[in-house]
Design a protein around this motif. Structure first.
Motif, PDB file in Angstrom:
ATOM      1  N   ASP A  17       1.765 -27.883  73.940  1.00 10.37           N
ATOM      2  CA  ASP A  17       0.694 -28.731  74.447  1.00 10.37           C
ATOM      3  C   ASP A  17       0.032 -29.391  73.239  1.00 10.37           C
ATOM      4  OD1 ASP A  17      -1.630 -29.861  75.460  1.00 10.37           O
ATOM      5  OD2 ASP A  17      -1.964 -28.219  76.885  1.00 10.37           O
ATOM      6  N   LYS A  56      -3.821 -29.349  73.047  1.00  7.41           N
ATOM      7  CA  LYS A  56      -4.431 -28.084  72.621  1.00  7.41           C
ATOM      8  C   LYS A  56      -4.265 -27.834  71.126  1.00  7.41           C
ATOM      9  CE  LYS A  56      -4.029 -24.936  76.564  1.00  7.41           C
ATOM     10  NZ  LYS A  56      -3.330 -23.700  76.979  1.00  7.41           N
ATOM     11  N   ALA A  77      -4.609 -21.898  68.920  1.00  8.87           N
ATOM     12  CA  ALA A  77      -4.998 -22.731  70.059  1.00  8.87           C
ATOM     13  C   ALA A  77      -4.216 -22.396  71.326  1.00  8.87           C
ATOM     14  CB  ALA A  77      -4.787 -24.201  69.703  1.00  8.87           C
ATOM     15  N   ALA A  90      -1.204 -23.122  72.032  1.00  9.77           N
ATOM     16  CA  ALA A  90      -0.563 -24.377  72.417  1.00  9.77           C
ATOM     17  C   ALA A  90       0.933 -24.245  72.656  1.00  9.77           C
ATOM     18  CB  ALA A  90      -0.821 -25.432  71.347  1.00  9.77           C
TER      19      ALA A  90
END
Length: 66
Positions: free
Chosen positions: A6, A9, A57, A59
């Protein structure tokens, strides 16, 4: 194993690149993750799992069924 990242993110910490440079890189302009290998070979799975776990994060998403 299939990997998804992501980019929204991603905070650009680079932990994934240090742990699994064969699978992850970073954009030069902002440090956001670049996924090099969405379905890495089995010998890289341990490193990819570590990279996902150290991502500050969160992610990196892993699908271990694929």
């Amino acid at each position: 194993m299939k990997i998804a990242v992501d980019e929204v993110k991603c905070c650009g910490a680079g932990q994934c690149v240090m742990v699994a440079p064969e699978v992850f890189d970073q954009r030069d302009e902002d440090g956001v993750v670049i996924l090099l290998e969405a379905e890495p070979p089995a010998e890289l799975h341990t490193a990819v799992q570590e990279a996902a776990s150290v991502c500050p994060a969160a992610a990196i998403e892993l699908d271990r069924t694929g």
